[in-house]
Motif scaffolding. Sequence first.
Motif, PDB file in Angstrom:
ATOM      1  N   SER A 165       0.834  -1.195   0.000  1.00  0.00           N
ATOM      2  CA  SER A 165       0.000   0.000   0.000  1.00  0.00           C
ATOM      3  C   SER A 165       0.870   1.248   0.000  1.00  0.00           C
ATOM      4  O   SER A 165       2.006   1.240   0.478  1.00  0.00           O
ATOM      5  N   VAL A 166       0.308   2.348  -0.529  1.00  0.00           N
ATOM      6  CA  VAL A 166       1.133   3.529  -0.773  1.00  0.00           C
ATOM      7  C   VAL A 166       0.232   4.752  -0.949  1.00  0.00           C
ATOM      8  O   VAL A 166      -0.962   4.620  -1.231  1.00  0.00           O
ATOM      9  N   SER A 167       0.792   5.919  -0.759  1.00  0.00           N
ATOM     10  CA  SER A 167       0.127   7.158  -1.174  1.00  0.00           C
ATOM     11  C   SER A 167       0.800   7.679  -2.432  1.00  0.00           C
ATOM     12  O   SER A 167       2.031   7.743  -2.510  1.00  0.00           O
ATOM     13  N   CYS A 168      -0.017   8.037  -3.421  1.00  0.00           N
ATOM     14  CA  CYS A 168       0.483   8.627  -4.662  1.00  0.00           C
ATOM     15  C   CYS A 168      -0.043  10.051  -4.847  1.00  0.00           C
ATOM     16  O   CYS A 168      -0.075  10.556  -5.967  1.00  0.00           O
ATOM     17  N   LEU A 169      -0.435  10.695  -3.769  1.00  0.00           N
ATOM     18  CA  LEU A 169      -1.040  12.026  -3.868  1.00  0.00           C
ATOM     19  C   LEU A 169      -0.192  12.998  -4.673  1.00  0.00           C
ATOM     20  O   LEU A 169      -0.711  13.758  -5.492  1.00  0.00           O
ATOM     21  N   SER A 170       1.110  13.003  -4.436  1.00  0.00           N
ATOM     22  CA  SER A 170       1.984  13.991  -5.057  1.00  0.00           C
ATOM     23  C   SER A 170       2.493  13.558  -6.419  1.00  0.00           C
ATOM     24  O   SER A 170       3.165  14.328  -7.102  1.00  0.00           O
ATOM     25  N   GLY A 171       2.189  12.317  -6.819  1.00  0.00           N
ATOM     26  CA  GLY A 171       2.777  11.765  -8.029  1.00  0.00           C
ATOM     27  C   GLY A 171       4.035  10.968  -7.767  1.00  0.00           C
ATOM     28  O   GLY A 171       4.614  10.390  -8.688  1.00  0.00           O
ATOM     29  N   ARG A 172       4.436  10.898  -6.501  1.00  0.00           N
ATOM     30  CA  ARG A 172       5.612  10.119  -6.078  1.00  0.00           C
ATOM     31  C   ARG A 172       5.151   9.083  -5.071  1.00  0.00           C
ATOM     32  O   ARG A 172       4.353   9.394  -4.174  1.00  0.00           O
ATOM     33  N   PRO A 173       5.607   7.830  -5.144  1.00  0.00           N
ATOM     34  CA  PRO A 173       5.199   6.836  -4.162  1.00  0.00           C
ATOM     35  C   PRO A 173       5.668   7.212  -2.760  1.00  0.00           C
ATOM     36  O   PRO A 173       6.870   7.339  -2.517  1.00  0.00           O
ATOM     37  N   ASP A 174       4.722   7.415  -1.855  1.00  0.00           N
ATOM     38  CA  ASP A 174       5.009   7.785  -0.478  1.00  0.00           C
ATOM     39  C   ASP A 174       4.702   6.565   0.392  1.00  0.00           C
ATOM     40  O   ASP A 174       3.538   6.221   0.599  1.00  0.00           O
ATOM     41  N   ARG A 175       5.720   5.922   0.911  1.00  0.00           N
ATOM     42  CA  ARG A 175       5.568   4.687   1.678  1.00  0.00           C
ATOM     43  C   ARG A 175       5.599   4.933   3.170  1.00  0.00           C
ATOM     44  O   ARG A 175       5.832   4.029   3.964  1.00  0.00           O
ATOM     45  N   GLY A 176       5.361   6.172   3.583  1.00  0.00           N
ATOM     46  CA  GLY A 176       5.303   6.470   5.005  1.00  0.00           C
ATOM     47  C   GLY A 176       4.243   5.638   5.703  1.00  0.00           C
ATOM     48  O   GLY A 176       3.204   5.322   5.122  1.00  0.00           O
ATOM     49  N   PRO A 177       4.472   5.250   6.958  1.00  0.00           N
ATOM     50  CA  PRO A 177       3.493   4.430   7.681  1.00  0.00           C
ATOM     51  C   PRO A 177       2.119   5.076   7.694  1.00  0.00           C
ATOM     52  O   PRO A 177       1.960   6.224   8.120  1.00  0.00           O
ATOM     53  N   GLY A 178       1.124   4.356   7.194  1.00  0.00           N
ATOM     54  CA  GLY A 178      -0.243   4.867   7.197  1.00  0.00           C
ATOM     55  C   GLY A 178      -0.520   5.965   6.189  1.00  0.00           C
ATOM     56  O   GLY A 178      -1.590   6.574   6.211  1.00  0.00           O
ATOM     57  N   ALA A 179       0.421   6.230   5.272  1.00  0.00           N
ATOM     58  CA  ALA A 179       0.206   7.291   4.280  1.00  0.00           C
ATOM     59  C   ALA A 179      -0.968   6.987   3.369  1.00  0.00           C
ATOM     60  O   ALA A 179      -1.541   7.893   2.760  1.00  0.00           O
ATOM     61  N   TRP A 180      -1.340   5.707   3.273  1.00  0.00           N
ATOM     62  CA  TRP A 180      -2.427   5.279   2.396  1.00  0.00           C
ATOM     63  C   TRP A 180      -3.807   5.483   3.018  1.00  0.00           C
ATOM     64  O   TRP A 180      -4.816   5.260   2.366  1.00  0.00           O
ATOM     65  N   ARG A 181      -3.881   5.877   4.278  1.00  0.00           N
ATOM     66  CA  ARG A 181      -5.173   5.952   4.961  1.00  0.00           C
ATOM     67  C   ARG A 181      -5.984   7.164   4.530  1.00  0.00           C
ATOM     68  O   ARG A 181      -5.436   8.204   4.167  1.00  0.00           O
ATOM     69  N   PRO A 182      -7.317   7.065   4.611  1.00  0.00           N
ATOM     70  CA  PRO A 182      -8.165   8.204   4.269  1.00  0.00           C
ATOM     71  C   PRO A 182      -8.171   9.237   5.388  1.00  0.00           C
ATOM     72  O   PRO A 182      -7.949   8.898   6.560  1.00  0.00           O
ATOM     73  N   THR A 183      -8.409  10.477   5.039  1.00  0.00           N
ATOM     74  CA  THR A 183      -8.541  11.534   6.037  1.00  0.00           C
ATOM     75  C   THR A 183      -9.898  12.221   5.962  1.00  0.00           C
ATOM     76  O   THR A 183     -10.482  12.557   6.982  1.00  0.00           O
ATOM     77  N   LEU A 184     -10.406  12.430   4.757  1.00  0.00           N
ATOM     78  CA  LEU A 184     -11.605  13.253   4.585  1.00  0.00           C
ATOM     79  C   LEU A 184     -12.788  12.514   3.988  1.00  0.00           C
ATOM     80  O   LEU A 184     -13.911  13.018   4.038  1.00  0.00           O
ATOM     81  N   ASP A 185     -12.572  11.337   3.399  1.00  0.00           N
ATOM     82  CA  ASP A 185     -13.608  10.678   2.612  1.00  0.00           C
ATOM     83  C   ASP A 185     -13.485   9.166   2.792  1.00  0.00           C
ATOM     84  O   ASP A 185     -12.400   8.607   2.668  1.00  0.00           O
ATOM     85  N   GLY A 186     -14.617   8.505   3.053  1.00  0.00           N
ATOM     86  CA  GLY A 186     -14.620   7.062   3.235  1.00  0.00           C
ATOM     87  C   GLY A 186     -14.854   6.274   1.969  1.00  0.00           C
ATOM     88  O   GLY A 186     -15.028   5.046   2.011  1.00  0.00           O
ATOM     89  N   HIS A 187     -14.857   6.943   0.816  1.00  0.00           N
ATOM     90  CA  HIS A 187     -15.183   6.319  -0.459  1.00  0.00           C
ATOM     91  C   HIS A 187     -14.325   5.085  -0.737  1.00  0.00           C
ATOM     92  O   HIS A 187     -14.830   4.022  -1.136  1.00  0.00           O
ATOM     93  N   GLY A 188     -13.011   5.192  -0.552  1.00  0.00           N
ATOM     94  CA  GLY A 188     -12.128   4.065  -0.837  1.00  0.00           C
ATOM     95  C   GLY A 188     -12.338   2.900   0.114  1.00  0.00           C
ATOM     96  O   GLY A 188     -12.185   1.734  -0.279  1.00  0.00           O
ATOM     97  N   THR A 189     -12.689   3.190   1.352  1.00  0.00           N
ATOM     98  CA  THR A 189     -12.980   2.135   2.314  1.00  0.00           C
ATOM     99  C   THR A 189     -14.243   1.389   1.909  1.00  0.00           C
ATOM    100  O   THR A 189     -14.330   0.161   2.053  1.00  0.00           O
ATOM    101  N   HIS A 190     -15.231   2.114   1.385  1.00  0.00           N
ATOM    102  CA  HIS A 190     -16.462   1.487   0.894  1.00  0.00           C
ATOM    103  C   HIS A 190     -16.151   0.575  -0.291  1.00  0.00           C
ATOM    104  O   HIS A 190     -16.619  -0.569  -0.363  1.00  0.00           O
ATOM    105  N   VAL A 191     -15.353   1.055  -1.229  1.00  0.00           N
ATOM    106  CA  VAL A 191     -14.955   0.252  -2.386  1.00  0.00           C
ATOM    107  C   VAL A 191     -14.234  -1.021  -1.932  1.00  0.00           C
ATOM    108  O   VAL A 191     -14.513  -2.127  -2.418  1.00  0.00           O
ATOM    109  N   ALA A 192     -13.304  -0.868  -0.988  1.00  0.00           N
ATOM    110  CA  ALA A 192     -12.521  -2.015  -0.525  1.00  0.00           C
ATOM    111  C   ALA A 192     -13.402  -3.086   0.104  1.00  0.00           C
ATOM    112  O   ALA A 192     -13.185  -4.286  -0.097  1.00  0.00           O
TER     113      ALA A 192
END
Length: 445
Positions: A165-192
């Motif tokens: 799992s990863v965050s790609c918000l900036s266009g760069r893979p961000d592998r920081g712990p928990g960087a992939w978690r949602p902050t403002l929207d549960g949409h991705g959790t619903h999809v998962a």
Amino acid sequence: MRRIILATALMLGLIATPAAADPLVMPHVVVTHHTGWAELVIRKAGGTVVASYPQIGVVVAYTAKDDFAAKLRKTPGIDAVGATRTAKIPKEFFAPREDLRYTGPNSPNSGQVPPEGTAWDVPALHLPEAHQVTDGSKRTVVGVLDVGVDDTHPDLEPAFDRKDSVSCLSGRPDRGPGAWRPTLDGHGTHVAGTIAAARNGSGVVGVAPGVRIAAVKLAELDDTETAESMVCGFVWAAEHGFAVASNSYRSIPWRYNCDDQPDQAAAKLAVGRAVAYAQRRNVLVVASAGNAGINLDTRSVDKESPADSTPVERRIDPTCTRLPHELPGVVGTGALDEKLVKASFSNYSASRISVAAPGARVWSTWPNGEYRSASGTSMAAPHASGVAALIASEHPHWSAERIKRALFATATPLSCPDTTCAPTKEGTTYYGHGMVDAARAVGAG
């Protein structure tokens, strides 16, 4: 530990309200066949390289200079350059993130969740019969390219793959712990949850509860994904062995990217290269078909772009592309309601709808251990992704193309319910090949 580093609007990159010393910059994608050379040119033109993807010939960069794109477009070896916003954003947007926590809205109906296995999509897709054959395999990884996934949810934690799992918000893979978690929207959790919620006797059950889920965070809010985040996400999917990449969103700033507009053409080219790379690496790319209730083959007006500043009405035509849904080889998914007919909001097309799946009043997971019902083609795409994941689990050596053919071949044909719908070579304009069927897909139906 770092928390969310910017206020809501700043994290989205939609509203420019930086601190006094924080410069505003414009993100770009630069398409080339020589990324090393392109990086030198970018820096010379006053840009900062965020990420470079030599696998597909795309560089992500930002700059404060207004003539940046014009300069690069005159440079030999540069194929296309495009700004990925219409309003500049704070440079701080590109800083790493970790230890993210959900601060968005709670579920409006978490206490009303039907008992596991009783929601209407379960019998519609014949999940009980399919699960007698397989729940899916832990060898099979499905990427949820979305706004992040709450990996602590009790129905998702058993399936969650933090390593991939990863965050790609900036266009760069961000592998920081928990960087992939949602902050403002549960949409991705619903999809998962629709894909892989645990079959454990409580909550909801996913189509393929035995597979693994990896979160690839592309945005903070649904439908604010950008070209650079998608490039990062699809390359990540390609290089981390995902069997399926589930996409339930549309891009900003342009809802449709037209070839006669340089910025839009560059975004389409960059994302197209990334999607094609994922497909070559045997990732089946599934995407939602959109909720405007229109015939995508005859569209002529866009009133929602640019979505990051002030939308204006503009003329478009069917060659203008919804990213990523309308790129070649993508499994475009339309939505059905409980009567197994096209949901009123679901787009349709003779060529851009591959299959249909439940997408109205779908129950699934929500952050902080909650559940909710939601509607949209966003809910249909993960149903199709889950069925594809079951096929991949049963046939681990099949190519993505063969899995796609099986998904289409085992779909249940649906007839046109009205005169707006029309037959096609594959099926109909409303449903493509038909409704995905989990039992038939794994040989149980």
